[in-house]
Design a protein around this motif. Structure first.
Motif, PDB file in Angstrom:
ATOM      1  N   LYS A  95       0.488  -1.396   0.141  1.00  0.00           N
ATOM      2  CA  LYS A  95      -0.171   0.291  -0.062  1.00  0.00           C
ATOM      3  C   LYS A  95       0.801   1.326  -0.166  1.00  0.00           C
ATOM      4  O   LYS A  95       0.576   2.411  -0.740  1.00  0.00           O
ATOM      5  N   PRO A  96       1.873   1.823   0.808  1.00  0.00           N
ATOM      6  CA  PRO A  96       3.056   2.654   0.941  1.00  0.00           C
ATOM      7  C   PRO A  96       3.230   2.880  -0.420  1.00  0.00           C
ATOM      8  O   PRO A  96       3.464   3.807  -0.782  1.00  0.00           O
ATOM      9  N   LEU A  97       3.911   1.228  -1.491  1.00  0.00           N
ATOM     10  CA  LEU A  97       4.399   1.723  -2.575  1.00  0.00           C
ATOM     11  C   LEU A  97       3.868   2.391  -3.533  1.00  0.00           C
ATOM     12  O   LEU A  97       3.349   2.954  -4.439  1.00  0.00           O
ATOM     13  N   ARG A  98       1.964   2.137  -3.433  1.00  0.00           N
ATOM     14  CA  ARG A  98       0.710   2.012  -4.693  1.00  0.00           C
ATOM     15  C   ARG A  98       0.553   3.866  -4.441  1.00  0.00           C
ATOM     16  O   ARG A  98       0.165   4.513  -4.891  1.00  0.00           O
ATOM     17  N   LYS A  99       0.271   4.247  -2.958  1.00  0.00           N
ATOM     18  CA  LYS A  99       0.599   5.492  -2.634  1.00  0.00           C
ATOM     19  C   LYS A  99       1.198   6.608  -3.159  1.00  0.00           C
ATOM     20  O   LYS A  99       1.772   7.142  -3.257  1.00  0.00           O
ATOM     21  N   ARG A 100       2.753   5.964  -3.320  1.00  0.00           N
ATOM     22  CA  ARG A 100       3.728   6.843  -3.201  1.00  0.00           C
ATOM     23  C   ARG A 100       3.546   7.066  -4.698  1.00  0.00           C
ATOM     24  O   ARG A 100       4.247   8.182  -5.543  1.00  0.00           O
ATOM     25  N   ILE A 101       3.446   5.548  -5.607  1.00  0.00           N
ATOM     26  CA  ILE A 101       3.574   5.954  -6.949  1.00  0.00           C
ATOM     27  C   ILE A 101       2.515   6.865  -7.525  1.00  0.00           C
ATOM     28  O   ILE A 101       2.692   7.328  -8.328  1.00  0.00           O
ATOM     29  N   GLU A 102       1.409   6.765  -6.493  1.00  0.00           N
ATOM     30  CA  GLU A 102      -0.092   7.603  -7.494  1.00  0.00           C
ATOM     31  C   GLU A 102      -0.120   8.761  -7.059  1.00  0.00           C
ATOM     32  O   GLU A 102       0.268   9.798  -7.932  1.00  0.00           O
TER      33      GLU A 102
END
Length: 211
Positions: A64-71
């Motif tokens: 989830k943190p990776l998705r958030k940063r990439i988004e």
């Protein structure tokens, strides 16, 4: 400009990617925890086994943190399994397999696996010639309108009768969409800095735009 680029250090050629980034003038650090994402200007997601990588991301509470940063606009580059992790859609994925997503493409997992285990081919990447190493690599089945194709490869050998390869002999193996890019092959294994230099410049441009 000095930039800090993280290498997701869950599996794969972490050291090799870090060395290539350092040769391009970036500071490379390993990333295993969500809080380490706050220290980086860009992120490399190396090869490995995509289902194991997905499970490790969940175990380390990174998905989830990776998705958030990439988004939010973090530049990211995925090689081989990393390409799968940045794809919005997977063909032949494991049951329930999830990705980080971000690139509007459909990727076929282990696409080259049944035909060859590994091979090298001279291909074009963003208009430059390089030697590409494919190891049980994916390929891109289709891309959305916003995705730029940076490279294709002609499939080796002859298609087996009735196989899924009995079709177009060229496959997409390198793409970019905005601040995200991916290759089906392993540039960290050849010593050629073309791909890592391209990504490092992308990270620098992104950093400039934010300042």
């Amino acid at each position: 400009m000095s930039v800090v680029i993280g290498v997701l250090a869950l599996q794969g050629d972490v050291r090799e990617h870090a060395n290539a980034l350092e040769q391009c003038g970036a500071t490379a650090i390993g990333v295993r925890r969500a809080e380490e994402l706050d220290r980086v200007d860009g992120l490399v997601i190396p090869g490995g086994e995509s289902t194991a990588m997905w499970k490790l991301m969940r175990a380390f509470d990174l998905l989830k943190p990776l998705r958030k940063r990439i988004e939010a606009g973090l530049p990211a580059y995925g090689s081989c399994a990393g390409m799968i992790m940045l794809a919005d859609r997977i063909v032949d994925g494991a049951a329930g397999q999830e990705t980080i997503g971000g690139i509007d493409m459909t990727v076929r997992r282990n696409a080259f696996g049944r035909q060859v285990d590994s091979y090298e081919s001279t291909i074009s990447f963003a208009g430059q010639s390089l030697e590409a190493v494919f190891i049980r690599a994916p390929w891109v089945e289709s891309v959305g309108d916003g995705v730029e194709v940076l490279g294709q490869v002609e499939l080796p050998g002859r298609p087996e009768e009735g196989s899924r390869d009995d079709g177009p002999r060229h496959r997409i193996v390198a793409v970019r969409q905005g601040r995200l890019m991916a290759t089906a092959y392993h540039p960290e294994l050849t010593g050629d800095p073309i791909v890592h230099r391209y990504f490092t410049e992308l990270v620098r441009q992104s950093r400039n735009n934010e300042e």
